[in-house]
Write a protein that holds these residues in place. Structure first.
Motif, PDB file in Angstrom:
ATOM      1  N   LEU A  28       2.457  -0.420  -5.108  1.00 42.56           N
ATOM      2  CA  LEU A  28       1.043  -0.104  -5.280  1.00 42.56           C
ATOM      3  C   LEU A  28       0.892   1.366  -5.658  1.00 42.56           C
ATOM      4  CD1 LEU A  28      -0.614  -1.980  -2.271  1.00 42.56           C
ATOM      5  CD2 LEU A  28      -0.827  -2.520  -4.701  1.00 42.56           C
ATOM      6  N   GLU A  29       0.065   1.618  -6.659  1.00 38.84           N
ATOM      7  CA  GLU A  29      -0.225   2.981  -7.085  1.00 38.84           C
ATOM      8  C   GLU A  29      -1.515   3.437  -6.421  1.00 38.84           C
ATOM      9  OE1 GLU A  29      -0.067   3.565 -11.305  1.00 38.84           O
ATOM     10  OE2 GLU A  29       1.511   2.061 -11.501  1.00 38.84           O
ATOM     11  N   LEU A  30      -1.530   4.678  -5.999  1.00 37.16           N
ATOM     12  CA  LEU A  30      -2.646   5.209  -5.221  1.00 37.16           C
ATOM     13  C   LEU A  30      -3.991   5.098  -5.947  1.00 37.16           C
ATOM     14  CD1 LEU A  30      -3.685   6.669  -2.688  1.00 37.16           C
ATOM     15  CD2 LEU A  30      -3.180   8.813  -3.846  1.00 37.16           C
ATOM     16  N   GLU A  31      -4.099   5.648  -7.135  1.00 40.88           N
ATOM     17  CA  GLU A  31      -5.404   5.741  -7.803  1.00 40.88           C
ATOM     18  C   GLU A  31      -6.050   4.379  -8.082  1.00 40.88           C
ATOM     19  OE1 GLU A  31      -7.366   8.363  -8.100  1.00 40.88           O
ATOM     20  OE2 GLU A  31      -5.805   9.452  -7.034  1.00 40.88           O
ATOM     21  N   PRO A  32      -5.357   3.413  -8.671  1.00 43.30           N
ATOM     22  CA  PRO A  32      -6.026   2.126  -8.906  1.00 43.30           C
ATOM     23  C   PRO A  32      -6.396   1.411  -7.604  1.00 43.30           C
ATOM     24  CG  PRO A  32      -3.951   2.229 -10.135  1.00 43.30           C
ATOM     25  CD  PRO A  32      -4.030   3.446  -9.275  1.00 43.30           C
ATOM     26  N   TYR A  33      -5.550   1.536  -6.608  1.00 45.40           N
ATOM     27  CA  TYR A  33      -5.818   0.885  -5.322  1.00 45.40           C
ATOM     28  C   TYR A  33      -7.003   1.547  -4.629  1.00 45.40           C
ATOM     29  CZ  TYR A  33      -4.373  -1.862  -1.215  1.00 45.40           C
ATOM     30  OH  TYR A  33      -4.320  -2.755  -0.176  1.00 45.40           O
ATOM     31  N   LEU A  34      -7.056   2.865  -4.665  1.00 44.83           N
ATOM     32  CA  LEU A  34      -8.182   3.604  -4.100  1.00 44.83           C
ATOM     33  C   LEU A  34      -9.464   3.269  -4.860  1.00 44.83           C
ATOM     34  CD1 LEU A  34      -9.364   5.742  -2.209  1.00 44.83           C
ATOM     35  CD2 LEU A  34      -8.650   7.464  -3.881  1.00 44.83           C
ATOM     36  N   SER A  35      -9.369   3.164  -6.166  1.00 48.40           N
ATOM     37  CA  SER A  35     -10.521   2.824  -6.992  1.00 48.40           C
ATOM     38  C   SER A  35     -11.088   1.467  -6.581  1.00 48.40           C
ATOM     39  CB  SER A  35     -10.132   2.821  -8.462  1.00 48.40           C
ATOM     40  OG  SER A  35     -11.225   2.471  -9.263  1.00 48.40           O
ATOM     41  N   HIS A  36     -10.207   0.526  -6.274  1.00 49.77           N
ATOM     42  CA  HIS A  36     -10.648  -0.800  -5.820  1.00 49.77           C
ATOM     43  C   HIS A  36     -11.451  -0.673  -4.526  1.00 49.77           C
ATOM     44  CE1 HIS A  36     -10.683  -5.057  -4.978  1.00 49.77           C
ATOM     45  NE2 HIS A  36     -10.107  -4.829  -3.811  1.00 49.77           N
ATOM     46  N   TYR A  37     -10.987   0.143  -3.599  1.00 47.41           N
ATOM     47  CA  TYR A  37     -11.698   0.340  -2.341  1.00 47.41           C
ATOM     48  C   TYR A  37     -13.074   0.974  -2.593  1.00 47.41           C
ATOM     49  CZ  TYR A  37     -13.010   1.922   2.286  1.00 47.41           C
ATOM     50  OH  TYR A  37     -13.713   2.143   3.449  1.00 47.41           O
ATOM     51  N   MET A  38     -13.114   1.987  -3.424  1.00 50.21           N
ATOM     52  CA  MET A  38     -14.385   2.663  -3.691  1.00 50.21           C
ATOM     53  C   MET A  38     -15.352   1.740  -4.438  1.00 50.21           C
ATOM     54  SD  MET A  38     -14.270   5.397  -2.029  1.00 50.21           S
ATOM     55  CE  MET A  38     -15.833   6.084  -2.602  1.00 50.21           C
ATOM     56  N   ASP A  39     -14.838   0.828  -5.253  1.00 49.96           N
ATOM     57  CA  ASP A  39     -15.706  -0.177  -5.886  1.00 49.96           C
ATOM     58  C   ASP A  39     -16.381  -1.033  -4.819  1.00 49.96           C
ATOM     59  OD1 ASP A  39     -15.054   0.708  -8.426  1.00 49.96           O
ATOM     60  OD2 ASP A  39     -13.636  -0.924  -8.831  1.00 49.96           O
ATOM     61  N   GLU A  40     -15.645  -1.388  -3.780  1.00 50.75           N
ATOM     62  CA  GLU A  40     -16.214  -2.169  -2.680  1.00 50.75           C
ATOM     63  C   GLU A  40     -17.298  -1.380  -1.949  1.00 50.75           C
ATOM     64  OE1 GLU A  40     -15.653  -5.386  -1.893  1.00 50.75           O
ATOM     65  OE2 GLU A  40     -14.328  -5.512  -3.625  1.00 50.75           O
ATOM     66  N   VAL A  41     -17.081  -0.087  -1.779  1.00 50.15           N
ATOM     67  CA  VAL A  41     -18.097   0.776  -1.160  1.00 50.15           C
ATOM     68  C   VAL A  41     -19.361   0.762  -2.023  1.00 50.15           C
ATOM     69  CG1 VAL A  41     -18.704   3.160  -0.547  1.00 50.15           C
ATOM     70  CG2 VAL A  41     -16.445   2.251   0.049  1.00 50.15           C
ATOM     71  N   GLU A  42     -19.193   0.902  -3.333  1.00 51.91           N
ATOM     72  CA  GLU A  42     -20.336   0.917  -4.242  1.00 51.91           C
ATOM     73  C   GLU A  42     -21.102  -0.404  -4.204  1.00 51.91           C
ATOM     74  OE1 GLU A  42     -21.668   3.456  -5.816  1.00 51.91           O
ATOM     75  OE2 GLU A  42     -20.079   4.809  -5.174  1.00 51.91           O
ATOM     76  N   VAL A  43     -20.395  -1.519  -4.084  1.00 47.53           N
ATOM     77  CA  VAL A  43     -21.057  -2.825  -3.981  1.00 47.53           C
ATOM     78  C   VAL A  43     -21.948  -2.854  -2.747  1.00 47.53           C
ATOM     79  CG1 VAL A  43     -20.652  -5.283  -3.486  1.00 47.53           C
ATOM     80  CG2 VAL A  43     -19.367  -4.146  -5.308  1.00 47.53           C
ATOM     81  N   ASN A  44     -21.451  -2.345  -1.633  1.00 51.81           N
ATOM     82  CA  ASN A  44     -22.248  -2.303  -0.406  1.00 51.81           C
ATOM     83  C   ASN A  44     -23.461  -1.390  -0.563  1.00 51.81           C
ATOM     84  OD1 ASN A  44     -21.160  -3.624   2.294  1.00 51.81           O
ATOM     85  ND2 ASN A  44     -19.428  -3.190   0.960  1.00 51.81           N
ATOM     86  N   ILE A  45     -23.280  -0.273  -1.219  1.00 56.69           N
ATOM     87  CA  ILE A  45     -24.385   0.665  -1.419  1.00 56.69           C
ATOM     88  C   ILE A  45     -25.456   0.040  -2.311  1.00 56.69           C
ATOM     89  CG2 ILE A  45     -25.007   2.829  -2.566  1.00 56.69           C
ATOM     90  CD1 ILE A  45     -22.370   3.977  -1.459  1.00 56.69           C
ATOM     91  N   ALA A  46     -25.040  -0.670  -3.343  1.00 52.90           N
ATOM     92  CA  ALA A  46     -25.983  -1.269  -4.276  1.00 52.90           C
ATOM     93  C   ALA A  46     -26.688  -2.499  -3.695  1.00 52.90           C
ATOM     94  CB  ALA A  46     -25.260  -1.649  -5.567  1.00 52.90           C
ATOM     95  N   ALA A  47     -26.135  -3.077  -2.644  1.00 53.25           N
ATOM     96  CA  ALA A  47     -26.642  -4.333  -2.107  1.00 53.25           C
ATOM     97  C   ALA A  47     -27.991  -4.196  -1.413  1.00 53.25           C
ATOM     98  CB  ALA A  47     -25.628  -4.950  -1.146  1.00 53.25           C
TER      99      ALA A  47
END
Length: 102
Positions: A28-47
């Motif tokens: 696992l590479e840090l940046e793409p994996y971290l980006s996936h987590y932050m996408d989940e945060v954004e989904v919660n914020i937008a909800a």
């Protein structure tokens, strides 16, 4: 809402689980994996409309506690990266919060 429950607790738990996976899977590479987590945060914020800064700060507090208790270097790396990314997002949201109050 009770602090032990809610979307911030779920996001902190997801972060802990992802840090475990990152620690165990050297591919696992840090940046793409971290980006996936932050996408989940954004989904919660937008909800919904709620205190987004408070939401992220609660996640940060919990992840910092986990980080302080973690000994595995790769897990520390991912937890630290999540905390930094969340703090950047809080900093980005803070001016928005200030403008909403005007």
């Amino acid at each position: 809402m009770i602090d032990e429950y809610g979307p911030h607790a779920q996001m902190a738990t997801l972060g802990e689980q992802m840090s475990n996976r990152y620690h165990m899977d050297e591919n696992l590479e840090l940046e793409p994996y971290l980006s996936h987590y932050m996408d989940e945060v954004e989904v919660n914020i937008a909800a919904d409309s709620f205190n987004h800064v408070g939401f992220m700060n609660k996640i940060i507090v919990r992840l910092k506690m986990v980080l302080a208790a973690t000994k595995e270097p790769r897990r520390q790396e991912f937890l630290h990266a999540m905390v930094v990314a969340l703090q950047k997002r809080v900093d980005q949201a803070s001016p928005e919060v200030a403008l909403d109050g005007i």
